[in-house]
Write a protein that holds these residues in place. Structure first.
Motif, PDB file in Angstrom:
ATOM      1  N   CYS A 266       0.834  -1.201   0.000  1.00  0.00           N
ATOM      2  CA  CYS A 266       0.000   0.000   0.000  1.00  0.00           C
ATOM      3  C   CYS A 266       0.869   1.252   0.000  1.00  0.00           C
ATOM      4  CB  CYS A 266      -0.894  -0.033   1.236  1.00  0.00           C
ATOM      5  SG  CYS A 266      -1.718   1.494   1.618  1.00  0.00           S
ATOM      6  N   CYS A 269       0.333   3.096   3.820  1.00  0.00           N
ATOM      7  CA  CYS A 269       0.870   2.525   5.059  1.00  0.00           C
ATOM      8  C   CYS A 269       2.106   1.662   4.822  1.00  0.00           C
ATOM      9  CB  CYS A 269      -0.213   1.742   5.802  1.00  0.00           C
ATOM     10  SG  CYS A 269      -0.738   0.243   4.956  1.00  0.00           S
ATOM     11  N   HIS A 291      -4.821   0.308   0.264  1.00  0.00           N
ATOM     12  CA  HIS A 291      -5.825  -0.515   0.932  1.00  0.00           C
ATOM     13  C   HIS A 291      -7.156   0.233   0.898  1.00  0.00           C
ATOM     14  CE1 HIS A 291      -2.304  -2.360   3.192  1.00  0.00           C
ATOM     15  NE2 HIS A 291      -2.870  -3.354   2.535  1.00  0.00           N
ATOM     16  N   CYS A 294      -7.052   2.856   3.370  1.00  0.00           N
ATOM     17  CA  CYS A 294      -5.976   3.863   3.281  1.00  0.00           C
ATOM     18  C   CYS A 294      -6.172   4.832   2.121  1.00  0.00           C
ATOM     19  CB  CYS A 294      -4.623   3.161   3.111  1.00  0.00           C
ATOM     20  SG  CYS A 294      -4.186   2.089   4.476  1.00  0.00           S
TER      21      CYS A 294
HETATM   22 ZN   LIG Z   1      -2.584   0.704   3.572  1.00  0.00          ZN
END
Ligand SMILES: [Zn+2]
Lengths: 295, 209
Positions: A266, A269, A291, A294
């Motif tokens: 991702c 993150c 994600h 995210c």
């Molecule tokens: Zn993420």
């Protein structure tokens, strides 16, 4: 128009009242002397009753004349077009057709009104966020119809996309000519079944290679269910009725970024897994992986 | 069938059941639900001396593919894997005069099976002829069939619940096959690799039942 209708209603109502009261006069005349007139001076009572009834009729008649006087006569004869012939219909069951005709006319009228409103609203709140800008010369090449496209045009579009991405393999089948159902395999990662309606993408399902290639069942894997959901979002996002071929190409370009579904962490993150899923979202413009939580 | 990683989890100073219990609690806390039990077993046969040049056949069963018998023939430098149906067990019985099973080598890994998202996690207690040997953790990521694509993702998942004991490199058997499409035989090979290591271990040292 609204006022005219109200006046017409008033006039029709007063005609109704007049008719009903004239009927009472005739009833009274027809019955002659009745038992409830009693014995004493029954002729007098009868005459008074008749006079009262006639006065009412007189008043009603005046109302009718007033109401009619305030109506504006239509400019000419009504043209009912072909529907006039319906009046010459003699069979019982077809005489109801005129009512149905008027109903459907009202419906189409409403549809026109609402679609015009919707069209206005959509024009001011454009949800066409396709990022590619086209030169004006290309823009002029708009299709008049996107639903009814000849199979060759769709065929060309699909083979064009097939050539664009070497790791996308496209196979077509046409259960309902001319709307093709395309299976696009993305490397060894996944496959998608894309249903077209003319030049527009109508349905997308993403599955594992080992799963059945039908359009109707979902994948049994959570990750592909999520990607399917995201494909639907992207399909609506790229949708562009004026430039359907561009919409399809933009969608396929975005879809191609899923070749890193399992391998790309991702962007936000930095992890691979969140909620036991890899980064299942791809940014619509940068194609970067995120994600669900995210993005 | 997705990519599967098999890794050993050290028991340290816990007993086998205690270790399984700790891992079960960890994976459940992550949201997994237990979906039954699993069993992988392995029997090893050696060819009789009169056949000349010695060959070894490992016969394995995996409850994930209950209708299949896996066998791996080792002859000199070559290994020949085979996936057959259940009748193969009967065939081996018929050949008992040519291939005899070594005593005390029946290896097993069995325990609870968990599902979490698209992952399938199996916590196996390994015994060799009923003696406790250690813990094997199997993790399968079912949507993906090419190891190289999902190795990093699986490493992260494994380290997520095994901590520092999680693997840092792909299993030795997979290292040359990272680009290939994963098959159930690859799982069987990984089990055989671990069973062979457990068999070579001195009996029960540092391992409490
Ligand atoms: Zn993420």
């Amino acid at each position: 128009m609204e006022r005219d209708l109200a006046q017409l209603n008033v006039a029709l109502n007063s005609v109704k009242v007049l008719r009903s009261n004239v009927r009472s006069v005739f009833e009274s005349v027809g019955n002659g002397l009745r038992a409830d007139h009693g014995d004493d001076g029954k002729e007098n009572k009868y005459i008074i009753e008749l006079q009262e009834l006639l006065t009412t009729v007189n008043n009603n008649l005046r109302d009718v004349e007033n109401a009619v006087a305030s109506l504006t006569p239509p400019p000419g004869a009504f043209s009912l077009g072909n529907t006039t012939y319906l009046a010459q219909e003699t069979t019982q069951e077809r005489q109801a057709l005129y009512g149905q005709l008027v109903n459907s006319y009202k419906w189409t009228d409403k549809i026109r009104e609402y679609s015009a409103l919707a069209g206005n609203i959509l024009q001011t709140n454009s949800f066409n966020k396709t990022y590619k800008t086209l030169s004006t010369t290309k823009r002029r090449k708009t299709q008049t119809s996107n639903h009814n496209v000849s199979p060759e045009v769709i065929e060309n579009l699909i083979t064009g996309i097939d050539r664009l991405f070497p790791d996308v393999t496209i196979t077509t089948n046409r259960p309902f000519v001319p709307n093709p159902v395309v299976q696009a395999s993305l490397g060894r990662v996944l496959k998608s079944i894309i249903g077209f309606k003319g030049l527009m993408i109508e349905w997308v399902v993403v599955k594992a290679h080992a799963e059945a290639s039908d359009q109707w069942s979902d994948s049994r894997y959570k990750v592909f269910q999520k990607v399917t959901e995201n494909c639907h979002a992207a399909m609506c996002h790229f949708h562009s009725p004026m430039m359907p071929d561009l919409a399809v190409r933009s969608f396929m370009h975005w879809f191609h970024s899923y070749n890193t579904l399992f391998s790309a962490p991702c962007k936000r993150c930095g992890n691979h897994i969140h909620n036991n899923l890899p980064a299942t979202w791809r940014d619509l413009r940068t194609l970067e992986p995120y994600h669900e939580e995210c993005k | 069938m997705g990519v599967t990683i098999l890794t050993q989890f050290p028991t340290e100073n816990r007993t086998g059941p205690q270790t399984i219990d700790v891992l079960s609690k960890r994976i459940s806390a992550l949201g997994a639900s237990q979906q039954g039990q699993f069993l992988v077993d392995c029997e090893t046969y050696t060819s009789a001396p009169q056949l000349g040049h010695q060959r070894i056949v490992h016969v394995l069963h995996n409850s994930e593919q209950p209708a299949t018998v896996f066998s791996i023939l080792e002859s000199g430098t070559k290994t020949i894997p085979l996936a057959t149906d259940g009748l193969f067990d009967l065939l081996m019985m018929k050949m008992s005069s040519f291939y005899t099973s070594k005593k005390q080598t029946k290896a097993e890994s069995k325990g609870p099976r968990f599902e979490i998202g698209d992952f399938c996690v199996k916590l196996g207690t390994v015994t060799i002829s009923s003696n406790f040997k250690g813990i094997l953790v199997e993790v399968e990521y079912r949507p993906c069939v090419v190891p190289v694509m999902c190795w990093d993702l699986m490493k992260e998942f494994l380290q997520g619940f095994l901590g520092l004991s999680g693997p840092t490199n792909p299993p030795a058997y997979l290292q040359n096959r990272m680009q290939e499409i994963y098959s159930p035989l690859d799982t069987v090979h990984q089990y055989l690799e671990h069973f062979t290591m457990f068999r070579k271990m001195p009996g029960g040292v540092g391992m409490r039942p």
